[in-house]
Scaffold this motif. Structure first.
Motif, short mmCIF file in Angstrom:
data_model
loop_
_atom_site.label_atom_id
_atom_site.label_comp_id
_atom_site.label_asym_id
_atom_site.label_seq_id
_atom_site.Cartn_x
_atom_site.Cartn_y
_atom_site.Cartn_z
N GLN A 130 15.30 26.54 14.42
CA GLN A 130 14.28 27.10 13.52
C GLN A 130 13.33 28.00 14.31
N GLN A 131 12.89 27.54 15.47
CA GLN A 131 11.99 28.34 16.30
C GLN A 131 12.69 29.61 16.78
N ALA A 132 13.94 29.49 17.19
CA ALA A 132 14.68 30.66 17.66
C ALA A 132 14.85 31.68 16.54
N GLY A 133 15.07 31.21 15.34
CA GLY A 133 15.24 32.10 14.20
C GLY A 133 13.99 32.88 13.84
N SER A 134 12.83 32.38 14.24
CA SER A 134 11.59 33.08 13.92
C SER A 134 11.22 34.12 14.99
N LEU A 135 11.93 34.13 16.08
CA LEU A 135 11.64 35.09 17.15
C LEU A 135 12.17 36.47 16.75
N VAL A 136 11.31 37.48 16.80
CA VAL A 136 11.73 38.81 16.41
C VAL A 136 11.74 39.80 17.56
N THR A 137 10.95 39.55 18.60
CA THR A 137 10.94 40.48 19.73
C THR A 137 10.44 39.79 21.01
N LEU A 138 10.96 40.27 22.11
CA LEU A 138 10.45 39.89 23.43
C LEU A 138 9.77 41.08 24.09
N GLY A 139 9.58 42.14 23.32
CA GLY A 139 8.97 43.35 23.87
C GLY A 139 9.86 43.93 24.95
N ASN A 140 9.25 44.21 26.11
CA ASN A 140 10.04 44.78 27.21
C ASN A 140 10.30 43.75 28.32
N ARG A 141 10.15 42.47 28.00
CA ARG A 141 10.45 41.43 28.99
C ARG A 141 11.94 41.49 29.35
N PRO A 142 12.27 41.35 30.62
CA PRO A 142 13.68 41.37 31.02
C PRO A 142 14.46 40.23 30.34
N LEU A 143 15.58 40.59 29.75
CA LEU A 143 16.43 39.62 29.07
C LEU A 143 17.88 39.88 29.49
N MET A 144 18.47 38.91 30.13
CA MET A 144 19.88 38.98 30.53
C MET A 144 20.66 38.00 29.67
N VAL A 145 21.66 38.49 28.98
CA VAL A 145 22.52 37.64 28.17
C VAL A 145 23.89 37.61 28.83
N VAL A 146 24.34 36.41 29.17
CA VAL A 146 25.66 36.22 29.77
C VAL A 146 26.48 35.43 28.78
N THR A 147 27.53 36.04 28.25
CA THR A 147 28.35 35.42 27.22
C THR A 147 29.71 35.06 27.77
N ALA A 148 30.00 33.76 27.79
CA ALA A 148 31.32 33.26 28.20
C ALA A 148 32.21 33.28 26.96
N LEU A 149 33.25 34.08 26.99
CA LEU A 149 34.06 34.29 25.79
C LEU A 149 35.28 33.38 25.70
N GLN A 150 35.77 32.89 26.83
CA GLN A 150 36.95 32.02 26.77
C GLN A 150 36.57 30.71 26.09
N GLU A 151 37.34 30.30 25.13
CA GLU A 151 37.11 29.07 24.35
C GLU A 151 35.88 29.16 23.44
N ALA A 152 35.34 30.35 23.23
CA ALA A 152 34.17 30.50 22.36
C ALA A 152 34.58 30.33 20.90
N GLU A 153 33.68 29.78 20.13
CA GLU A 153 33.90 29.61 18.70
C GLU A 153 34.00 30.98 18.02
N GLU A 154 34.71 31.04 16.93
CA GLU A 154 34.84 32.28 16.18
C GLU A 154 33.45 32.74 15.73
N GLY A 155 33.15 34.00 15.93
CA GLY A 155 31.87 34.56 15.55
C GLY A 155 30.80 34.50 16.63
N TRP A 156 31.06 33.74 17.68
CA TRP A 156 30.07 33.57 18.75
C TRP A 156 29.75 34.90 19.43
N ALA A 157 30.77 35.68 19.76
CA ALA A 157 30.55 36.95 20.45
C ALA A 157 29.66 37.88 19.64
#
Length: 125
Positions: A42-69
């Protein structure tokens, strides 16, 4: 089966991991994590921006659920200073259990720390 899942860890680390997962402390930790998951979502869903804060997203795709990517592709949009690595041969757990994948996770962390310390944008990969 459990022990073989951690075959890339050094023997001592593999034994420590196995022993920890057999403890009541670990069971409580898992229980507590799942108990607060609805609130966290619920809290994550209300987040709309981090502004210019550095954000690195690392997505592991092997064995990921459908739609995860596709969902992961949305996360970097929260910051104007983001980078997204999609790793097709990496699993969620291999990011800490396998040496080469853990090196990628460590590199991602170092890049964010450097961006914060130097006030420079992340390099887009």
């Amino acid at each position: 089966a459990y022990r073989s899942a951690y075959s890339d860890l050094p023997g001592e680390a593999r034994a420590a991991q196995y022993m920890f997962w057999c403890t009541a402390r670990h069971a409580r930790s898992v229980r507590d994590e799942f108990a607060v998951a609805p609130l966290a979502m619920q809290q994550a869903g209300s987040l709309v921006t981090l502004g210019n804060r550095p954000l690195m997203v690392v997505t592991a795709l092997q064995e990921a659920e459908e739609g995860w990517a596709a969902l992961q592709d949305e996360v970097p949009k929260l910051s104007t200073n983001s980078s997204h690595w999609s790793l097709p041969t990496t699993t969620h757990s291999s990011l800490i259990e396998h040496k080469a994948d853990a090196a990628l996770a460590s590199q991602a962390i170092r890049e964010v720390v450097t961006a914060v310390r130097t006030s420079t944008p992340l390099v887009r990969h």
